[in-house]
Design a protein around this motif. Structure first.
Motif, PDB file in Angstrom:
ATOM      1  N   PHE A 112       1.021  -1.205   0.047  1.00 62.47           N
ATOM      2  CA  PHE A 112       0.174  -0.086   0.102  1.00 62.47           C
ATOM      3  C   PHE A 112       0.885   1.334   0.000  1.00 62.47           C
ATOM      4  O   PHE A 112       2.150   1.227   0.341  1.00 62.47           O
ATOM      5  CB  PHE A 112      -1.088  -0.075   1.259  1.00 62.47           C
ATOM      6  N   VAL A 113       0.225   2.366  -0.217  1.00 58.63           N
ATOM      7  CA  VAL A 113       0.991   3.711  -0.098  1.00 58.63           C
ATOM      8  C   VAL A 113      -0.237   4.626   0.465  1.00 58.63           C
ATOM      9  O   VAL A 113      -1.403   4.455   0.550  1.00 58.63           O
ATOM     10  CB  VAL A 113       1.200   4.273  -1.496  1.00 58.63           C
ATOM     11  N   ILE A 114       0.446   5.674   1.036  1.00 60.87           N
ATOM     12  CA  ILE A 114      -0.321   6.726   1.661  1.00 60.87           C
ATOM     13  C   ILE A 114      -0.299   8.032   0.934  1.00 60.87           C
ATOM     14  O   ILE A 114       0.977   8.437   0.848  1.00 60.87           O
ATOM     15  CB  ILE A 114       0.038   6.948   3.171  1.00 60.87           C
ATOM     16  N   ASN A 115      -1.236   8.602   0.591  1.00 62.02           N
ATOM     17  CA  ASN A 115      -0.991   9.711  -0.193  1.00 62.02           C
ATOM     18  C   ASN A 115      -2.100  10.790   0.574  1.00 62.02           C
ATOM     19  O   ASN A 115      -2.957  11.030   1.084  1.00 62.02           O
ATOM     20  CB  ASN A 115      -1.735   9.558  -1.547  1.00 62.02           C
ATOM     21  N   ASP A 134       1.175  17.262  -4.172  1.00 61.74           N
ATOM     22  CA  ASP A 134       0.726  15.785  -4.064  1.00 61.74           C
ATOM     23  C   ASP A 134       1.996  15.043  -3.362  1.00 61.74           C
ATOM     24  O   ASP A 134       3.027  15.147  -3.507  1.00 61.74           O
ATOM     25  CB  ASP A 134       0.541  15.266  -5.592  1.00 61.74           C
ATOM     26  N   PHE A 135       1.534  14.496  -2.340  1.00 61.67           N
ATOM     27  CA  PHE A 135       2.648  13.802  -1.496  1.00 61.67           C
ATOM     28  C   PHE A 135       2.075  12.155  -1.360  1.00 61.67           C
ATOM     29  O   PHE A 135       1.058  11.838  -0.819  1.00 61.67           O
ATOM     30  CB  PHE A 135       2.681  14.396  -0.102  1.00 61.67           C
ATOM     31  N   THR A 136       3.106  11.493  -1.525  1.00 57.92           N
ATOM     32  CA  THR A 136       2.849   9.989  -1.549  1.00 57.92           C
ATOM     33  C   THR A 136       4.124   9.045  -0.981  1.00 57.92           C
ATOM     34  O   THR A 136       5.083   9.237  -1.419  1.00 57.92           O
ATOM     35  CB  THR A 136       2.414   9.508  -3.003  1.00 57.92           C
ATOM     36  N   THR A 137       3.712   8.239  -0.140  1.00 55.94           N
ATOM     37  CA  THR A 137       4.639   7.369   0.410  1.00 55.94           C
ATOM     38  C   THR A 137       5.610   6.436  -0.513  1.00 55.94           C
ATOM     39  O   THR A 137       4.807   6.309  -1.595  1.00 55.94           O
ATOM     40  CB  THR A 137       4.307   6.634   1.453  1.00 55.94           C
TER      41      THR A 137
END
Length: 252
Positions: A112-115, A134-137
């Motif tokens: 998974f990723v967190i955005n 936009d910020f995504t792990t």
């Protein structure tokens, strides 16, 4: 995966409601490509929580450019082994059409990723928002938890977020994402001030641009027939790699 075991949002803000595809089809003017992606590649969506003044007793934050009335936590499930391929389209669809600030978790079977996105009010239509940043792990494995993943989980725990107002909570989530991205490069999940986080964001952007150039140069090398041109491109790749190492040291 029960993500609220990580986020630990109070029960008063938990919804756990299914977010249907028909919600997007009925309420938004999706393009044919977006409809196709929604119907073919998104398996399910869930509205996990709504953090608001009513549910969490935290003040809203509204100014001329932005409105933090509530924060939604939404999960989106993609088919197995498609996270890297479809995460960006999923972000564009959900973040692009739902006007509120969203902590978005996109997952497939194993990762998974967190955005999170900063959104400003659209001056031409105040019911809509424009995504500014936009910020995504990086991708997180569901089964294998590293030290920096554990640090990320601690950073997004609701109990440690800045609760001065809704904007402060959302900024806490963004800071956690940026800190994790930085830690993925440096190996160390360091505590940051908000101003230092902004500096790190700019440094991360520089690294991403340099890495994009490296990928472009590598593609060009495969096409070139002249040895001298290949050598020149290799030199550019090495120069970019040196610049990346310099920036990495600034992130420590």
């Amino acid at each position: 995966m029960n993500y609220n075991k990580i986020l630990k949002i109070p029960n008063s803000s938990i919804l756990n409601k299914r977010l249907t595809k028909s919600f997007f089809l009925k309420n938004f003017a999706l393009s044919s490509a977006e409809k196709s992606f929604l119907n073919s590649n998104i398996e399910s969506m869930e509205l996990v929580a709504e953090i608001s003044t009513n549910s969490a007793n935290i003040p809203q934050y509204v100014d001329d450019n932005s409105s933090y009335e509530r924060i939604y936590v939404i999960t989106c499930k993609l088919p197995i082994n498609t996270l890297s391929k479809f995460a960006t389209k999923c972000i564009e669809l959900i973040q692009g059409y739902i006007p509120y600030h969203i902590l978005l978790i996109i997952q497939d079977e194993n990762e998974f990723v967190i955005n999170a996105c900063n959104k400003r009010i659209n001056k031409n239509d105040t019911t809509k928002r424009v995504i500014e940043e936009d910020f995504t792990t990086p991708v997180i494995n569901k089964l294998f938890k590293t030290d920096i993943v554990s640090d990320l989980y601690e950073a997004v725990n609701y109990s440690v977020l800045d609760k001065m107002n809704m904007q402060a909570i959302f900024n806490s989530y963004i800071q956690s994402i940026v800190r994790y991205k930085t830690a993925s490069i440096t190996g160390s999940f360091n505590k940051r001030t908000y101003s230092r986080t902004e500096e790190d964001v700019e440094l991360l952007k520089e690294i991403e641009l340099l890495e994009a150039d490296i990928r472009y140069f590598k593609a060009q090398i495969k096409k070139e027939t002249q040895i001298s041109d290949k050598v020149e491109l290799n030199i550019k790749i090495q120069e970019n790699r040196k610049q990346i190492e310099t920036i990495k040291n600034k992130l420590l």
